[in-house]
Design a protein around this motif. Structure first.
Motif, mmCIF file in Angstrom:
data_model
loop_
_atom_site.group_PDB
_atom_site.id
_atom_site.type_symbol
_atom_site.label_atom_id
_atom_site.label_comp_id
_atom_site.label_asym_id
_atom_site.label_seq_id
_atom_site.Cartn_x
_atom_site.Cartn_y
_atom_site.Cartn_z
ATOM 1 N N GLY A 226 0.821 -1.198 0.000
ATOM 2 C CA GLY A 226 0.000 0.000 0.000
ATOM 3 C C GLY A 226 0.857 1.250 0.000
ATOM 4 O O GLY A 226 2.046 1.224 -0.343
ATOM 5 N N GLY A 227 0.252 2.365 0.385
ATOM 6 C CA GLY A 227 0.924 3.652 0.314
ATOM 7 C C GLY A 227 1.434 4.145 1.647
ATOM 8 O O GLY A 227 1.947 3.364 2.458
ATOM 9 N N HIS A 228 1.271 5.458 1.871
ATOM 10 C CA HIS A 228 1.830 6.104 3.057
ATOM 11 C C HIS A 228 0.880 5.913 4.230
ATOM 12 O O HIS A 228 0.206 6.838 4.690
ATOM 13 N N GLU A 229 0.815 4.701 4.719
ATOM 14 C CA GLU A 229 -0.088 4.307 5.793
ATOM 15 C C GLU A 229 0.398 2.972 6.338
ATOM 16 O O GLU A 229 1.215 2.306 5.712
ATOM 17 N N ASP A 230 -0.066 2.602 7.505
ATOM 18 C CA ASP A 230 0.269 1.269 8.014
ATOM 19 C C ASP A 230 -0.977 0.415 8.236
ATOM 20 O O ASP A 230 -0.898 -0.678 8.761
ATOM 21 N N ARG A 231 -2.116 0.933 7.795
ATOM 22 C CA ARG A 231 -3.363 0.167 7.874
ATOM 23 C C ARG A 231 -3.247 -1.151 7.098
ATOM 24 O O ARG A 231 -3.824 -2.164 7.496
ATOM 25 N N SER A 232 -2.464 -1.136 6.007
ATOM 26 C CA SER A 232 -2.272 -2.359 5.225
ATOM 27 C C SER A 232 -1.425 -3.380 5.959
ATOM 28 O O SER A 232 -1.369 -4.544 5.558
ATOM 29 N N ASN A 233 -0.747 -2.963 7.015
ATOM 30 C CA ASN A 233 0.032 -3.891 7.844
ATOM 31 C C ASN A 233 -0.635 -4.167 9.187
ATOM 32 O O ASN A 233 -0.103 -4.939 9.989
ATOM 33 N N MET A 234 -1.776 -3.531 9.442
ATOM 34 C CA MET A 234 -2.372 -3.632 10.771
ATOM 35 C C MET A 234 -2.744 -5.063 11.134
ATOM 36 O O MET A 234 -2.545 -5.501 12.276
ATOM 37 N N SER A 235 -3.307 -5.814 10.182
ATOM 38 C CA SER A 235 -3.701 -7.186 10.511
ATOM 39 C C SER A 235 -2.484 -8.024 10.881
ATOM 40 O O SER A 235 -2.563 -8.893 11.765
ATOM 41 N N PHE A 236 -1.349 -7.765 10.231
ATOM 42 C CA PHE A 236 -0.133 -8.504 10.551
ATOM 43 C C PHE A 236 0.401 -8.088 11.917
ATOM 44 O O PHE A 236 0.861 -8.926 12.693
ATOM 45 N N PHE A 237 0.336 -6.797 12.196
ATOM 46 C CA PHE A 237 0.763 -6.338 13.519
ATOM 47 C C PHE A 237 -0.094 -6.966 14.614
ATOM 48 O O PHE A 237 0.420 -7.448 15.635
ATOM 49 N N ILE A 238 -1.412 -6.963 14.429
ATOM 50 C CA ILE A 238 -2.312 -7.488 15.457
ATOM 51 C C ILE A 238 -2.034 -8.962 15.710
ATOM 52 O O ILE A 238 -1.928 -9.403 16.868
ATOM 53 N N ALA A 239 -1.906 -9.742 14.628
ATOM 54 C CA ALA A 239 -1.649 -11.175 14.795
ATOM 55 C C ALA A 239 -0.301 -11.418 15.468
ATOM 56 O O ALA A 239 -0.168 -12.273 16.355
ATOM 57 N N TRP A 240 0.707 -10.655 15.045
ATOM 58 C CA TRP A 240 2.062 -10.779 15.610
ATOM 59 C C TRP A 240 2.080 -10.399 17.082
ATOM 60 O O TRP A 240 2.590 -11.142 17.938
ATOM 61 N N ALA A 241 1.506 -9.252 17.416
ATOM 62 C CA ALA A 241 1.512 -8.798 18.804
ATOM 63 C C ALA A 241 0.641 -9.689 19.682
ATOM 64 O O ALA A 241 1.010 -10.000 20.826
ATOM 65 N N SER A 242 -0.514 -10.113 19.169
ATOM 66 C CA SER A 242 -1.392 -10.988 19.955
ATOM 67 C C SER A 242 -0.680 -12.289 20.305
ATOM 68 O O SER A 242 -0.806 -12.799 21.426
ATOM 69 N N LYS A 243 0.066 -12.825 19.359
ATOM 70 C CA LYS A 243 0.817 -14.054 19.622
ATOM 71 C C LYS A 243 1.869 -13.827 20.698
ATOM 72 O O LYS A 243 2.009 -14.635 21.630
#
Length: 730
Positions: free
Chosen positions: A464-481
């Motif tokens: 995606g572009g100048h945002e991290d919303r496109s990585n949010m699902s990966f962050f959530i799964a990573w941090a939740s683990k």
């Protein structure tokens, strides 16, 4: 000055070159504006702030004895122009050897965790405070928090409690300056205990408040970060940065910096806006610690662009934050100052961005000064050491791609190198880094959409572009683990978005399919339905086409969906405007799971399927729904009685007219639920033979409702698993 949108949008023009103008003896009496969106200013207000900023900037240059700054590179200039930013990798590393993260200034190596905590870390932190970001002064006034508004609403279809909270900073020392920190705290209703929370630098938006968008910026395919967090069982905070400290040099005599300085201009060692925002985040965390519904040990911090810088600074200096998502932070964040690629130190020392940093930082852009001149190579620390200050806590460095607006200006490659160079500290403290064995000098970024997410230090460049919303699902799964957190199950009849990116992409595909029109026969369900008409199961797809050609069939199943996920997809447009004549529905298998259940589970799953039926009828009132009995599953035979009990309830939903009941289970399994040979491939998913049985059961009903198949078919093209397409593209 930064010359690219939002990456480092300058709110006042930077001082490009030449002698510094003389500053007035005292700051102008005009005040910086109250907290507001800093990107929406009138031309008159911007001009006023620009003038005040230039005066303050000149005063700092005078204090430092700087006669002339080097101009920062121009991100929009054509290659070859004298002031053009460098984008040639061969010229990007004029200072290839960075300060060693585990070597003390004395030259002695640090080889133990104790040595890091007691010697090297304090040394690095002190350098950052003195030279880069400034220090938080002693005696900052306390903050008193009050709830201005509390509402029950929904985010992403999920019920939440939202609080508009204001933190009044004691201004008795200077009543002329008022600092009221504003934030929204949004927590899920369904949580069974304290939940993780992600604090996000932004504008303090409550659910339903207007969200600012830059004109022309492409909306990411991913759902809003707020929706993703709530769907994953997290809470979130939207923190209004400008209510803490203005995002311009004119405001340095206001906000928390001005209040602690009693309205005077800064001296070189005093803090800039990044550190002030970090202080405000820490005070917001103080408030979260008072809420029983918040797991205060699992609060993360997030930001993009300038706020990505602030998020990294916050994590480095406030040990109570448990994780950080650093989005597209660039120069002053995860980008090394020593890299000559895109934005440079000289951009941050100009009047458009200097307020983010300590006054002392301006020395490193000096061309002529009482001390001579300095550049990035003279800095005692660099970005990799800022990342290292976060260790061993989970630290996720995120970027997008230039093609979508995350410009080369940000130096994604340099930030990757800094992430690699921070790795030794994570390893020393018993944490995992991103797993790159190469030296940072030669380490190359992995392909886009390739996450290095196996450790506490993580990297992912999304598409995606100048945002991290496109990585949010990966962050959530990573941090939740890493947190050991699992989202609570919601009732089966309550819509809930899936939290994974692949499902978000599939939803976009299915929305496009729905809008294409021409669908008379609409299939809805989970993976059992999806596989029948998906491009990644060509044998099943061929059978689907053969069985339903002439009836204009569209398959809208998605793997792994529970009834609540199907409800969310229906609620967000996958059936809107389709107007099919027949809907074939098979739902509830994933709610059943592999374990038998009691009467409460049976009732819950039945309510979930009933809710899906009602949602379909609401959106396609003229359609006949063919409700298919949940198939037996032999991955655990003990669950068959639970399935039978649910099916008994579902059969009662059929009225023989608008809802038809189809039960083919007697042709799939014996009376005990044991599957006949070859009916399923894994005890759960149908084989080709099993799909033939389902097609045979549907054929007379469809013929009655739709008539004989036509000689032509105008159904939309089938879709598939987006992750399979991504893998094939690599």
């Amino acid at each position: 000055m930064s010359l690219l949108p939002f990456a480092c949008v300058a709110l006042a023009p930077a001082s490009r070159a030449g002698a510094a103008p003389q500053a007035p003896a005292a700051p102008a009496p005009a005040q910086a504006p109250a907290a507001r969106n800093p990107f929406q200013l009138s031309p008159e207000e911007r001009a006023r702030l620009d003038q005040l900023t230039r005066e303050d900037h000149a005063d700092m240059l005078k204090q430092l004895g700087i006669a002339r700054l080097r101009p920062g590179p121009n991100g929009r200039a054509a290659a070859g122009d004298p002031d053009a930013a460098n984008y040639d990798p061969a010229k990007a590393n004029p200072f290839p050897d960075w300060p060693d993260v585990l070597t003390l200034r004395s030259g002695r190596k640090v080889a133990t965790a104790d040595g890091w905590w007691k010697e090297r870390r304090p040394e690095i932190a002190a350098d950052f405070e003195r030279e880069i970001y400034g220090r938080v002064p002693d005696g900052v006034p306390p903050v008193k928090w009050t709830v201005a508004e509390k509402v029950e609403t929904s985010v992403g279809g999920q019920p939440v409690v939202a609080r508009r909270v204001v933190g009044h900073v004691d201004n008795s020392a200077d009543p002329a300056i008022t600092v009221d920190i504003k934030m929204a705290v949004v927590l899920p209703v369904n949580a069974k205990g304290p939940v993780p929370v992600l604090m996000m630098f932004g504008f303090g938006n409550m659910p339903g408040d207007p969200v600012f968008r830059f004109p022309g910026m492409v909306e990411p395919a991913a759902p809003p970060s707020t929706d993703q967090l709530i769907a994953a069982g997290w809470g979130y905070v939207s923190l209004d940065t400008t209510s803490i400290q203005a995002d311009n040099g004119a405001g340095l005599t206001e906000g928390i910096i001005g209040l602690t300085n009693q309205g005077k201009r800064r001296t070189p060692e005093q803090w800039g806006s990044l550190r002030a925002w970090a202080w405000g985040a820490a005070r917001a965390l103080d408030y979260l610690e008072t809420l029983p519904a918040v797991d205060a040990r699992r609060v993360g911090i997030e930001g993009v662009s300038r706020y990505g810088k602030a998020a990294l600074v916050t994590m480095a200096f406030e040990p109570r934050f448990a994780a950080v998502l650093v989005g597209s932070s660039g120069e002053g964040g995860a980008k090394p100052h020593r890299r000559n690629f895109g934005e440079a130190v000289e951009n941050l020392t100009g009047s458009g961005e200097y307020h983010w940093m300590a006054g002392s930082f301006l020395k490193y852009g000096a061309a002529e000064a009482s001390f001579g001149s300095k550049n990035a190579g003279d800095m005692p620390v660099d970005a990799h050491e800022l990342i290292a200050l976060c260790a061993p806590r989970p630290t996720f460095i995120s970027y997008g791609v230039p093609e979508k607006g995350d410009a080369n200006w940000l130096d994604q490659q340099g930030s990757f190198m800094a992430t690699v160079a921070a790795g030794p500290v994570f390893r020393l403290l018993g944490a995992k880094d991103i797993g790159v064995s190469e030296d940072y000098r030669v380490a190359k970024m992995p392909p886009v959409n390739t996450g290095l997410l196996d450790g506490q230090l993580a990297w992912r460049q999304h598409d995606g572009g100048h945002e991290d919303r496109s990585n949010m699902s990966f962050f959530i799964a990573w941090a939740s683990k890493l947190f050991g957190y699992t989202a609570p199950v919601v009732p089966a009849d309550q819509a809930r978005m899936r939290a994974d990116r692949n499902s978000h992409l599939a939803h976009q595909q299915l929305l496009a399919k729905a809008k294409s029109g021409g669908i008379d026969l609409y299939f809805e369900g989970d993976s059992i339905t999806r596989r029948w008409g998906a491009t990644d199961y060509p044998d099943f797809l061929a059978h689907f086409r053969k069985s339903f050609f002439g009836w204009n069939a569209g398959n809208f199943g998605w793997g792994g969906d529970r009834t609540e996920n199907i409800l969310w997809r229906l609620d967000t447009g996958e059936l809107d405007g389709v107007n099919p004549k027949v809907i074939v529905l098979l739902a509830g298998t994933n709610n059943v799971g592999r374990e038998p259940g009691d009467d409460a589970k049976v009732a819950d799953v039945a309510r979930g399927v009933k809710a899906v039926v009602e949602s379909c009828r609401k959106r396609a009132p003229a359609a006949t729904i063919v409700l298919t009995a949940i198939f037996p599953r032999n991955d655990n035979a003990a669950v068959v009685p639970t399935i039978d009990a649910i099916n008994a309830k579902l059969a009662k939903l059929a009225d023989g007219k608008s809802v038809r009941w189809l039960d083919i289970n007697a042709k799939l399994a014996d009376a005990n639920g044991k599957l006949f040979e070859g009916m399923m491939v894994d005890g759960l998913h149908l084989s080709l033979k099993g799909y033939e049985v389902w097609a045979e059961g549907l054929e007379p009903i469809l013929t009655e409702l739709l008539g004989p198949p036509a000689a032509t078919d105008h159904a939309p093209p089938p879709t598939g698993d987006p992750s399979a397409a991504e893998r094939a593209a690599r």
